[in-house]
Write a protein that holds these residues in place. Structure first.
Motif, PDB file in Angstrom:
ATOM      1  N   ALA A 230       0.729  -1.232   0.068  1.00  0.00           N
ATOM      2  CA  ALA A 230       0.006   0.040  -0.103  1.00  0.00           C
ATOM      3  C   ALA A 230       0.872   1.106  -0.107  1.00  0.00           C
ATOM      4  N   THR A 258       3.679   7.401   0.251  1.00  0.00           N
ATOM      5  CA  THR A 258       2.236   7.662   0.256  1.00  0.00           C
ATOM      6  C   THR A 258       1.438   6.279   0.624  1.00  0.00           C
ATOM      7  N   ASN A 259       0.655   6.337   1.571  1.00  0.00           N
ATOM      8  CA  ASN A 259      -0.071   5.202   1.990  1.00  0.00           C
ATOM      9  C   ASN A 259      -1.551   5.209   1.502  1.00  0.00           C
ATOM     10  N   THR A 260      -1.478   4.438   0.517  1.00  0.00           N
ATOM     11  CA  THR A 260      -3.085   4.197  -0.227  1.00  0.00           C
ATOM     12  C   THR A 260      -3.939   3.139   0.534  1.00  0.00           C
ATOM     13  N   ALA A 261      -3.568   2.811   1.674  1.00  0.00           N
ATOM     14  CA  ALA A 261      -4.621   1.991   2.382  1.00  0.00           C
ATOM     15  C   ALA A 261      -5.525   2.719   3.051  1.00  0.00           C
ATOM     16  N   ASP A 262      -6.560   2.057   3.578  1.00  0.00           N
ATOM     17  CA  ASP A 262      -7.485   2.942   4.554  1.00  0.00           C
ATOM     18  C   ASP A 262      -7.357   2.815   5.934  1.00  0.00           C
ATOM     19  N   THR A 263      -6.165   2.294   6.400  1.00  0.00           N
ATOM     20  CA  THR A 263      -5.738   2.267   7.629  1.00  0.00           C
ATOM     21  C   THR A 263      -4.384   2.841   7.917  1.00  0.00           C
ATOM     22  N   TRP A 265      -0.490   3.405   8.800  1.00  0.00           N
ATOM     23  CA  TRP A 265       0.472   2.393   8.583  1.00  0.00           C
ATOM     24  C   TRP A 265       1.857   2.805   9.524  1.00  0.00           C
ATOM     25  N   ALA A 293      -3.960   7.169   7.053  1.00  0.00           N
ATOM     26  CA  ALA A 293      -4.378   6.426   5.720  1.00  0.00           C
ATOM     27  C   ALA A 293      -4.881   7.452   4.692  1.00  0.00           C
ATOM     28  N   LYS A 294      -4.471   7.005   3.452  1.00  0.00           N
ATOM     29  CA  LYS A 294      -4.692   8.024   2.191  1.00  0.00           C
ATOM     30  C   LYS A 294      -3.603   9.204   2.223  1.00  0.00           C
TER      31      LYS A 294
END
Length: 324
Positions: A230, A258-263, A265, A293-294
């Motif tokens: 992610a 960049t964190n593309t996950a919904d939680t 990191w 997240a995001k």
């Protein structure tokens, strides 16, 4: 009048004889043909175990009776354990179409149970069972497939190998897993994890756990791998801050993550400088990095290194490692 009485008596006697003879013929015609006359005497242990009826039916290739005798001799229940004899009955049942017996015969040849090990015959009987949809046989063929053994030096890899392609082995493994066989689900999860297909890996690790095969470490590894996927690594760079007379330099490295996950990191970031051959010449690790997240952040740090190691041929490698 006397003559008529003798004639009547003679007719009556003839009728009685005819009935007796006819009855004899009827009895011969309706003799119970379901009981063969050429069945040999049952072994003494069968008689003692009160299994004569089962034994007699087995001589007539009754599938249930063959498997019951195989179970009896295999477990040693009621009779003395006799694995070779159990295998004899198993083979007969397998040849009559029993997938379970075919699998057990294959397993016996694989492990040398009651008979000398024989990989060729093990594969033959496994295929016999697998074609009838037996999940353990399908798994066994995939497990011993040369196609899935990508690392021949793996100490945990089975020594027995079947010449089965990777595609065919995966097909067998999926068919077994579709029947909720936990070992197949677990093996499939491990395969997907190695291929970095983490969604599939997590799915099958959870299915395997539900059906009795738990691997918490494997599941966590797959989840961590999914979280690392992610992270987008963008614009890694270095910049010389200062040069010193002793031949050292101080340089700064930085990277946008960049964190593309919904939680959220959480983890570490490893920054490496590599020479032209890919050898690490310097390494820095930043721990306790959190990325919303995001969201995105820039991670950076300063390092000292010999100036001669730092030139235009230097390569940059960034690695992220998720942890809870």
């Amino acid at each position: 009048m006397l003559l008529n009485s003798k004639i009547i008596s003679l007719v009556a006697l003839t009728g009685i004889i005819g009935v007796l003879v006819g009855g004899g013929v009827v009895r011969v015609c309706f003799k119970d043909s379901s009981t063969p006359t050429d069945i040999p005497q049952a072994p003494s242990e069968i008689i003692k175990a009160d299994l004569v009826s089962t034994w007699e039916l087995a001589q007539q290739n009754d599938l249930y009776s063959l498997e019951k005798l195989a179970d009896t001799y295999e477990t040693g229940e009621c009779v003395e354990q006799n694995l070779p004899r159990a295998l004899t009955y198993r083979k007969k049942a397998a040849n009559l179409g029993s997938a379970e017996s075919a699998y057990l015969v294959g397993y016996s040849y694989e492990r040398g149970i009651g008979i000398k090990k024989n990989g060729v015959k093990a594969e033959k009987y496994y295929w016999q069972a697998a074609k009838k949809g037996h999940p353990k046989a399908q798994y066994s063929l995939a497990l011993h497939s040369s196609g899935l053994d990508e690392d021949g030096n793996d100490p945990f890899s089975p020594s027995l190998k079947f010449n089965i392609s990777k595609e065919k082995a995966l097909s067998l493994l999926k068919k077994s897993a579709d029947q909720n066989y936990s070992l197949a689900e677990h093996m499939l999860a491990g395969f997907y994890s190695e291929q970095k297909k983490y969604d599939e890996a997590i799915l099958f690790y959870e299915k395997a756990a539900k059906h009795g095969k738990t691997d918490k470490w494997g599941l966590e590894k797959a989840k961590n791998g999914k979280m690392n996927q992610a992270i987008n690594i963008e614009n890694p760079s270095t910049e010389i801050l200062e040069e010193f007379d002793d031949g050292n330099i101080e340089y700064k490295w930085k990277v946008l993550l960049t964190n593309t996950a919904d939680t959220l990191w959480n983890g570490s970031v490893t920054f490496k400088l590599l020479d032209i051959n890919g050898k690490t010449i310097d390494e820095a690790v930043e721990f306790d990095i959190s990325i919303p997240a995001k969201g995105n952040i820039t991670v950076e740090g300063a390092r000292f290194i010999l100036k001669e190691k730092f030139d235009s041929k230097t390569k940059i490698n960034i690695n992220v490692e998720y942890s809870k």
